[in-house]
Motif scaffolding. Sequence first.
Motif, PDB file in Angstrom:
ATOM      1  N   ARG A   1     -10.986  -8.606  11.283  1.00 11.34           N
ATOM      2  CA  ARG A   1     -11.025  -7.376  12.054  1.00 11.34           C
ATOM      3  C   ARG A   1      -9.610  -6.837  12.231  1.00 11.34           C
ATOM      4  NH1 ARG A   1     -15.244  -5.852  14.962  1.00 11.34           N
ATOM      5  NH2 ARG A   1     -13.905  -4.990  16.589  1.00 11.34           N
ATOM      6  N   HIS A   2      -9.531  -5.512  12.322  1.00 13.18           N
ATOM      7  CA  HIS A   2      -8.262  -4.836  12.554  1.00 13.18           C
ATOM      8  C   HIS A   2      -7.229  -5.207  11.499  1.00 13.18           C
ATOM      9  CE1 HIS A   2     -10.085  -3.711  16.306  1.00 13.18           C
ATOM     10  NE2 HIS A   2     -10.126  -4.966  16.727  1.00 13.18           N
ATOM     11  N   THR A   3      -7.666  -5.120  10.240  1.00 16.09           N
ATOM     12  CA  THR A   3      -6.779  -5.441   9.131  1.00 16.09           C
ATOM     13  C   THR A   3      -5.556  -4.536   9.136  1.00 16.09           C
ATOM     14  OG1 THR A   3      -8.574  -6.235   7.744  1.00 16.09           O
ATOM     15  CG2 THR A   3      -6.580  -5.523   6.618  1.00 16.09           C
ATOM     16  N   LYS A   4      -4.391  -5.145   9.046  1.00 14.61           N
ATOM     17  CA  LYS A   4      -3.152  -4.394   8.964  1.00 14.61           C
ATOM     18  C   LYS A   4      -2.804  -4.146   7.500  1.00 14.61           C
ATOM     19  CE  LYS A   4      -0.944  -5.941  13.257  1.00 14.61           C
ATOM     20  NZ  LYS A   4       0.263  -6.618  13.832  1.00 14.61           N
ATOM     21  N   ILE A   5      -2.470  -2.908   7.192  1.00 13.82           N
ATOM     22  CA  ILE A   5      -2.001  -2.546   5.856  1.00 13.82           C
ATOM     23  C   ILE A   5      -0.488  -2.407   5.939  1.00 13.82           C
ATOM     24  CG2 ILE A   5      -2.051  -0.814   4.034  1.00 13.82           C
ATOM     25  CD1 ILE A   5      -4.878  -0.099   4.922  1.00 13.82           C
ATOM     26  N   MET A   6       0.223  -3.256   5.202  1.00 14.11           N
ATOM     27  CA  MET A   6       1.679  -3.280   5.267  1.00 14.11           C
ATOM     28  C   MET A   6       2.273  -2.289   4.266  1.00 14.11           C
ATOM     29  SD  MET A   6       1.764  -5.435   7.652  1.00 14.11           S
ATOM     30  CE  MET A   6       3.565  -5.427   7.817  1.00 14.11           C
ATOM     31  N   ILE A   7       3.148  -1.431   4.759  1.00 14.24           N
ATOM     32  CA  ILE A   7       3.808  -0.421   3.934  1.00 14.24           C
ATOM     33  C   ILE A   7       5.287  -0.786   3.844  1.00 14.24           C
ATOM     34  CG2 ILE A   7       4.223   2.040   3.596  1.00 14.24           C
ATOM     35  CD1 ILE A   7       1.244   1.208   3.634  1.00 14.24           C
ATOM     36  N   SER A   8       5.820  -0.793   2.612  1.00 17.06           N
ATOM     37  CA  SER A   8       7.153  -1.365   2.413  1.00 17.06           C
ATOM     38  C   SER A   8       8.281  -0.343   2.325  1.00 17.06           C
ATOM     39  CB  SER A   8       7.167  -2.231   1.152  1.00 17.06           C
ATOM     40  OG  SER A   8       6.804  -1.463   0.028  1.00 17.06           O
ATOM     41  N   ASN A   9       7.973   0.945   2.207  1.00 20.08           N
ATOM     42  CA  ASN A   9       9.047   1.945   2.197  1.00 20.08           C
ATOM     43  C   ASN A   9       8.475   3.321   2.488  1.00 20.08           C
ATOM     44  OD1 ASN A   9       8.446   3.434  -0.412  1.00 20.08           O
ATOM     45  ND2 ASN A   9       8.747   1.380  -1.248  1.00 20.08           N
ATOM     46  N   GLU A  10       9.357   4.287   2.655  1.00 19.81           N
ATOM     47  CA  GLU A  10       8.947   5.632   3.067  1.00 19.81           C
ATOM     48  C   GLU A  10       8.380   6.471   1.937  1.00 19.81           C
ATOM     49  OE1 GLU A  10      13.433   5.760   2.242  1.00 19.81           O
ATOM     50  OE2 GLU A  10      11.947   4.375   3.057  1.00 19.81           O
ATOM     51  N   LYS A  11       8.407   5.967   0.710  1.00 16.39           N
ATOM     52  CA  LYS A  11       7.893   6.726  -0.429  1.00 16.39           C
ATOM     53  C   LYS A  11       6.474   6.323  -0.823  1.00 16.39           C
ATOM     54  CE  LYS A  11      12.472   7.568  -2.451  1.00 16.39           C
ATOM     55  NZ  LYS A  11      12.460   9.031  -2.251  1.00 16.39           N
ATOM     56  N   GLN A  12       6.010   5.155  -0.377  1.00 16.74           N
ATOM     57  CA  GLN A  12       4.704   4.661  -0.817  1.00 16.74           C
ATOM     58  C   GLN A  12       3.572   5.593  -0.442  1.00 16.74           C
ATOM     59  OE1 GLN A  12       4.072   0.581   0.441  1.00 16.74           O
ATOM     60  NE2 GLN A  12       4.485  -0.179  -1.615  1.00 16.74           N
ATOM     61  N   LEU A  13       3.622   6.195   0.747  1.00 17.97           N
ATOM     62  CA  LEU A  13       2.545   7.078   1.194  1.00 17.97           C
ATOM     63  C   LEU A  13       3.019   8.520   1.300  1.00 17.97           C
ATOM     64  CD1 LEU A  13       0.738   4.878   3.877  1.00 17.97           C
ATOM     65  CD2 LEU A  13       0.308   5.069   1.422  1.00 17.97           C
ATOM     66  N   ASP A  14       3.924   8.903   0.425  1.00 22.11           N
ATOM     67  CA  ASP A  14       4.413  10.286   0.364  1.00 22.11           C
ATOM     68  C   ASP A  14       3.689  10.991  -0.778  1.00 22.11           C
ATOM     69  OD1 ASP A  14       5.786  12.672   0.262  1.00 22.11           O
ATOM     70  OD2 ASP A  14       7.754  11.754   0.522  1.00 22.11           O
ATOM     71  N   GLU A  15       2.798  11.898  -0.430  1.00 22.62           N
ATOM     72  CA  GLU A  15       1.930  12.525  -1.427  1.00 22.62           C
ATOM     73  C   GLU A  15       2.561  13.732  -2.098  1.00 22.62           C
ATOM     74  OE1 GLU A  15       0.848  14.938   2.274  1.00 22.62           O
ATOM     75  OE2 GLU A  15       1.882  13.098   1.686  1.00 22.62           O
ATOM     76  N   ARG A  16       3.761  14.104  -1.749  1.00 20.56           N
ATOM     77  CA  ARG A  16       4.309  15.381  -2.213  1.00 20.56           C
ATOM     78  C   ARG A  16       4.522  15.439  -3.724  1.00 20.56           C
ATOM     79  NH1 ARG A  16       9.594  16.024   1.030  1.00 20.56           N
ATOM     80  NH2 ARG A  16       9.589  13.753   0.699  1.00 20.56           N
ATOM     81  N   LEU A  17       4.705  14.301  -4.384  1.00 17.17           N
ATOM     82  CA  LEU A  17       4.940  14.298  -5.832  1.00 17.17           C
ATOM     83  C   LEU A  17       3.655  14.198  -6.639  1.00 17.17           C
ATOM     84  CD1 LEU A  17       8.090  11.972  -6.015  1.00 17.17           C
ATOM     85  CD2 LEU A  17       7.994  14.468  -6.002  1.00 17.17           C
ATOM     86  N   HIS A  18       2.498  14.199  -5.958  1.00 14.18           N
ATOM     87  CA  HIS A  18       1.221  14.020  -6.644  1.00 14.18           C
ATOM     88  C   HIS A  18       0.223  15.085  -6.183  1.00 14.18           C
ATOM     89  CE1 HIS A  18       3.024  10.116  -7.474  1.00 14.18           C
ATOM     90  NE2 HIS A  18       3.145   9.930  -6.181  1.00 14.18           N
ATOM     91  N   ASP A  19      -0.721  15.399  -7.061  1.00 19.70           N
ATOM     92  CA  ASP A  19      -1.817  16.268  -6.644  1.00 19.70           C
ATOM     93  C   ASP A  19      -2.673  15.562  -5.604  1.00 19.70           C
ATOM     94  OD1 ASP A  19      -0.911  18.145  -8.464  1.00 19.70           O
ATOM     95  OD2 ASP A  19      -2.305  17.507 -10.044  1.00 19.70           O
ATOM     96  N   THR A  20      -2.926  14.270  -5.831  1.00 20.34           N
ATOM     97  CA  THR A  20      -3.742  13.468  -4.915  1.00 20.34           C
ATOM     98  C   THR A  20      -3.149  12.072  -4.815  1.00 20.34           C
ATOM     99  OG1 THR A  20      -5.738  14.663  -5.593  1.00 20.34           O
ATOM    100  CG2 THR A  20      -6.054  12.595  -4.400  1.00 20.34           C
ATOM    101  N   LEU A  21      -2.994  11.594  -3.588  1.00 19.04           N
ATOM    102  CA  LEU A  21      -2.550  10.220  -3.358  1.00 19.04           C
ATOM    103  C   LEU A  21      -3.640   9.484  -2.602  1.00 19.04           C
ATOM    104  CD1 LEU A  21      -0.499   7.900  -3.338  1.00 19.04           C
ATOM    105  CD2 LEU A  21       0.558   8.934  -1.309  1.00 19.04           C
ATOM    106  N   VAL A  22      -4.079   8.350  -3.161  1.00 20.43           N
ATOM    107  CA  VAL A  22      -5.159   7.560  -2.573  1.00 20.43           C
ATOM    108  C   VAL A  22      -4.612   6.176  -2.211  1.00 20.43           C
ATOM    109  CG1 VAL A  22      -7.401   6.459  -3.003  1.00 20.43           C
ATOM    110  CG2 VAL A  22      -6.959   8.783  -3.823  1.00 20.43           C
ATOM    111  N   LEU A  23      -4.970   5.714  -1.015  1.00 22.60           N
ATOM    112  CA  LEU A  23      -4.653   4.360  -0.582  1.00 22.60           C
ATOM    113  C   LEU A  23      -5.908   3.514  -0.718  1.00 22.60           C
ATOM    114  CD1 LEU A  23      -2.814   2.242   0.820  1.00 22.60           C
ATOM    115  CD2 LEU A  23      -3.638   3.154   3.009  1.00 22.60           C
ATOM    116  N   ALA A  24      -5.829   2.447  -1.513  1.00 23.58           N
ATOM    117  CA  ALA A  24      -6.956   1.523  -1.675  1.00 23.58           C
ATOM    118  C   ALA A  24      -6.705   0.288  -0.826  1.00 23.58           C
ATOM    119  CB  ALA A  24      -7.112   1.127  -3.140  1.00 23.58           C
TER     120      ALA A  24
END
Length: 338
Positions: free
Chosen positions: A202-225
């Motif tokens: 429960r309450h799984t934490k998703i670890m993000i390692s830098n400020e670019k991983q979830l930056d969608e500006r360079l893509h038409d679509t960014l999906v987090l799996a």
Amino acid sequence: MTPADLIERWADLALARHSMSGMDRRRLEAQAPVDVFACVFWPRGRSGLLVEGDGHVADLAERVPRCRGVRVVLEEHGGSSQPERTKLAIVLEEERLREIFAVLSADLVNAIVTEPSSAVALRRCIDRLCMWRGLFDRIAPEGLSEERQRGLFGELIVLDHLFLVAGNLLDGVAAWIGSDSAHQDFRRGGLAIEVKTSLAKRHTKIMISNEKQLDERLHDTLVLASIRLDESEPHGLSLPDLVAQLRLRLAGDEPATRLFDERLLLANYLDVHAPLYEVRRYRVTSTQWFRVEGQFPRLTEVNLPAGVGDIHYSIIADDLGAWEMDEETVHDMAGGGA
């Protein structure tokens, strides 16, 4: 040529020692455009390879890399009245890296045997050594950490279920770019996918390692799996099992198989470590897909305060329901829809 073949040849040469100095050698791959030998260099009994080719190869000496635990020596002989010869010796210096060195050596032999000429084969050998330089700096003799094993398992699950289900297999493997120091794990056209793998709870934490991983500006679509695994399942799948399944799937496509093996290398996965990974077996308990856009909770270069960098943070998967996508939509985006 396999790593096991080379280890056996080095052992045979060491047992049949003929000299107190110099080297003992045994020819490999007689049909290659260069002369390739498995060697033991004396007096220290160092394992290695010797690659000899005709002629002088321009700019080769300037490109010889330095590899941790490996000595690379380039020599050129001849000229004027004698034919020119180029010799490249690759010698193991740190015995604890022996198994990894065997993988490197087998990779070099297999890379050069099909080249059309001596000069091309020698350049190819240096190119592969340059690639291996970075791998030797990163790969630990004890293999991948538990966390990295899970992470690679999750990436391969997405590759298998999303990018190899339809169309060209080579294109599917080429979409996997996370092992190539990209900020996301997969990219095809305007779609980018970042894969995060965790143990199910429960309450799984998703670890993000830098400020670019979830930056969608360079893509038409960014999906987090978000891939959740159960490690307590005794009949689950090990990482080597999954690798074997994918190789079987790709077996009829040599370019796709070769690219897959190269991407595994870049992900620091070596077959010699497979027995270390067999003890952990996984079952995928859930896969969730989230579109990263709008008010999705994340830190990027846009909203970081000035002077803040090198960030690591976590988000809670259970709080991302507003951005969840169904798997069929993601399949269609990736080109794998029916």
